[in-house]
Design a protein around this motif. Structure first.
Motif, short mmCIF file in Angstrom:
data_model
loop_
_atom_site.label_atom_id
_atom_site.label_comp_id
_atom_site.label_asym_id
_atom_site.label_seq_id
_atom_site.Cartn_x
_atom_site.Cartn_y
_atom_site.Cartn_z
N PHE A 1 0.83 -1.20 0.00
CA PHE A 1 0.00 0.00 0.00
C PHE A 1 0.87 1.25 0.00
O PHE A 1 1.98 1.26 0.54
CB PHE A 1 -0.88 0.05 1.27
CG PHE A 1 -1.74 -1.16 1.48
CD1 PHE A 1 -1.25 -2.27 2.16
CD2 PHE A 1 -3.05 -1.19 1.02
CE1 PHE A 1 -2.03 -3.39 2.37
CE2 PHE A 1 -3.84 -2.31 1.22
CZ PHE A 1 -3.33 -3.40 1.90
N TYR B 1 0.09 5.07 1.41
CA TYR B 1 -0.82 5.96 2.11
C TYR B 1 -0.23 7.37 2.08
O TYR B 1 0.98 7.57 2.12
CB TYR B 1 -1.01 5.53 3.57
CG TYR B 1 -1.90 4.34 3.79
CD1 TYR B 1 -1.37 3.05 3.81
CD2 TYR B 1 -3.26 4.50 4.00
CE1 TYR B 1 -2.20 1.95 4.04
CE2 TYR B 1 -4.09 3.41 4.23
CZ TYR B 1 -3.55 2.14 4.25
OH TYR B 1 -4.36 1.06 4.48
N GLN C 1 -0.38 11.11 4.08
CA GLN C 1 -0.76 11.75 5.34
C GLN C 1 -0.45 13.25 5.25
O GLN C 1 0.68 13.68 5.45
CB GLN C 1 -0.02 11.12 6.53
CG GLN C 1 -0.52 11.61 7.88
CD GLN C 1 0.18 10.92 9.04
OE1 GLN C 1 1.38 10.70 9.02
NE2 GLN C 1 -0.59 10.56 10.07
N GLN D 1 -4.78 12.81 8.79
CA GLN D 1 -5.59 11.69 8.32
C GLN D 1 -4.78 10.87 7.33
O GLN D 1 -4.29 11.37 6.33
CB GLN D 1 -6.85 12.21 7.64
CG GLN D 1 -7.77 11.14 7.12
CD GLN D 1 -8.86 10.79 8.10
OE1 GLN D 1 -9.42 11.66 8.75
NE2 GLN D 1 -9.19 9.52 8.20
N MET D 2 -4.68 9.58 7.60
CA MET D 2 -3.96 8.66 6.71
C MET D 2 -4.93 8.23 5.62
O MET D 2 -5.95 7.59 5.89
CB MET D 2 -3.49 7.46 7.54
CG MET D 2 -2.48 6.58 6.84
SD MET D 2 -0.83 7.25 6.83
CE MET D 2 -0.31 6.91 8.50
N LEU E 1 -5.63 6.28 1.95
CA LEU E 1 -5.15 5.27 1.01
C LEU E 1 -5.00 5.88 -0.37
O LEU E 1 -5.92 6.50 -0.89
CB LEU E 1 -6.11 4.08 0.95
CG LEU E 1 -5.75 3.00 -0.06
CD1 LEU E 1 -4.51 2.25 0.39
CD2 LEU E 1 -6.92 2.04 -0.24
N ARG F 1 -3.20 0.42 -3.83
CA ARG F 1 -2.80 -0.86 -3.26
C ARG F 1 -2.46 -1.84 -4.38
O ARG F 1 -2.96 -1.71 -5.50
CB ARG F 1 -3.88 -1.43 -2.36
CG ARG F 1 -5.04 -2.10 -3.07
CD ARG F 1 -5.94 -2.81 -2.09
NE ARG F 1 -6.34 -4.12 -2.62
CZ ARG F 1 -6.91 -5.06 -1.89
NH1 ARG F 1 -7.12 -4.87 -0.61
NH2 ARG F 1 -7.23 -6.21 -2.43
N PHE G 1 3.58 7.22 2.95
CA PHE G 1 4.05 6.02 3.63
C PHE G 1 3.79 4.79 2.77
O PHE G 1 2.68 4.59 2.27
CB PHE G 1 3.36 5.85 4.98
CG PHE G 1 3.74 6.87 6.00
CD1 PHE G 1 2.97 8.00 6.20
CD2 PHE G 1 4.89 6.69 6.77
CE1 PHE G 1 3.33 8.95 7.15
CE2 PHE G 1 5.25 7.63 7.72
CZ PHE G 1 4.48 8.77 7.91
N LEU H 1 -0.28 -4.01 9.39
CA LEU H 1 0.52 -3.29 8.41
C LEU H 1 1.86 -2.91 9.02
O LEU H 1 1.93 -2.47 10.17
CB LEU H 1 -0.22 -2.03 7.96
CG LEU H 1 -1.50 -2.24 7.16
CD1 LEU H 1 -2.16 -0.91 6.84
CD2 LEU H 1 -1.22 -3.02 5.88
N PHE I 1 4.90 -0.29 8.29
CA PHE I 1 5.10 0.95 7.56
C PHE I 1 6.58 1.30 7.46
O PHE I 1 7.38 0.98 8.34
CB PHE I 1 4.39 2.11 8.27
CG PHE I 1 2.90 2.11 8.12
CD1 PHE I 1 2.10 1.35 8.96
CD2 PHE I 1 2.29 2.89 7.15
CE1 PHE I 1 0.72 1.36 8.83
CE2 PHE I 1 0.92 2.92 7.02
CZ PHE I 1 0.13 2.14 7.86
N GLY I 2 6.91 2.02 6.38
CA GLY I 2 8.21 2.68 6.30
C GLY I 2 8.18 3.97 7.10
O GLY I 2 7.15 4.33 7.69
#
Lengths: 113, 118
Positions: free
Chosen positions: B35, B37, B39, B44-45, B47, B50, B91, B106, B108-109
């Motif tokens: 995914f 995302y 921000q 608010q994260m 999408l 994907r 992200f 999930l 995340f980086g």
């Protein structure tokens, strides 16, 4: 349809106190996950619940606990707060079985003094 | 253990130009999802896009597309015709499918901050 909602939006606590954060998933979603995002970092997984059962737990101390209610809403509790618990707490929901995408709420900003 | 690496802490692009954000991952899962995302400062994260690992075709969503290289474990995001509203932290995240059929946690980086210059 309403997205994921979280309350409160901001919270200030002192060390040693306890806090409860709340999350309501998207209607029809049965899975809720909690993440902690420290400033400048990506979110870190805390808990996942599906059908009111804990399905996953991240590398967080026992001071962190959560639960999911029959209406699929969820609470995250943190006891004995430390300065390092200051972060943005994100809740994400997903439909559940065979649906992998997680949709995030706006988060709760917790500051521990 | 699953890891996601974003090697570009910051990127900038001129409005209307194209930019590519890099992501590499490591997982032992055979069935997983990737995914991107976004921000914004509002926190608010959101999408963006994907990709199912079992699909060879790269995912696209309007101006956003990915270059998924499974063997290299690489998953880059291309933003075409960049707009001022694209400015945000981006992200990359990886997650699998649970045995119970739901989404796995999930990973995340650390994110890439994208600036769009007018």
């Amino acid at each position: 349809d309403a997205g994921v909602t979280q309350s409160p939006t901001h919270l200030i606590k002192t060390r040693g106190q306890q806090v409860t954060l709340r999350c309501s998933p998207i209607s029809g979603h049965k899975s809720v996950s909690w993440y902690q995002q420290v400033l400048g970092q990506g979110p870190q997984f805390i808990f996942q619940y599906y059908e009111k059962e804990e399905r996953g737990r991240g590398n967080f101390p026992d001071r962190f606990s959560a639960r999911q209610f029959p209406n699929y809403s969820s609470e995250l509790n943190v006891n004995a707060l430390l300065l390092g618990d200051s972060a943005l707490y994100l809740c994400a929901s997903s439909p559940g079985r065979d649906q992998e995408t997680q949709y995030f709420g706006p988060g709760t900003r917790l500051l521990v003094l | 253990a699953q890891t996601v690496t974003q090697s570009q802490p910051e990127m900038s692009v001129q409005e209307a130009e194209t930019v590519t954000l890099s992501c590499t991952y490591d997982t032992s899962e055979s069935d997983y999802y990737l995914f991107w995302y976004k921000q914004p400062p509002s926190r608010q994260m959101i999408l963006v896009i994907r990709q199912e690992a079992y699909k060879q075709q790269n995912a696209t969503e309007n101006r956003f597309s990915v270059n998924f290289q499974k063997a290299a474990k690489s998953f880059s995001l291309k933003i075409s015709d960049s707009q001022l509203g694209d400015a945000a932290m981006y992200f990359c995240a990886e997650g699998g499918s649970n045995a119970w059929g739901g989404s796995e946690k999930l990973v995340f980086g650390k994110g890439t901050k994208l600036t769009v210059n007018p």
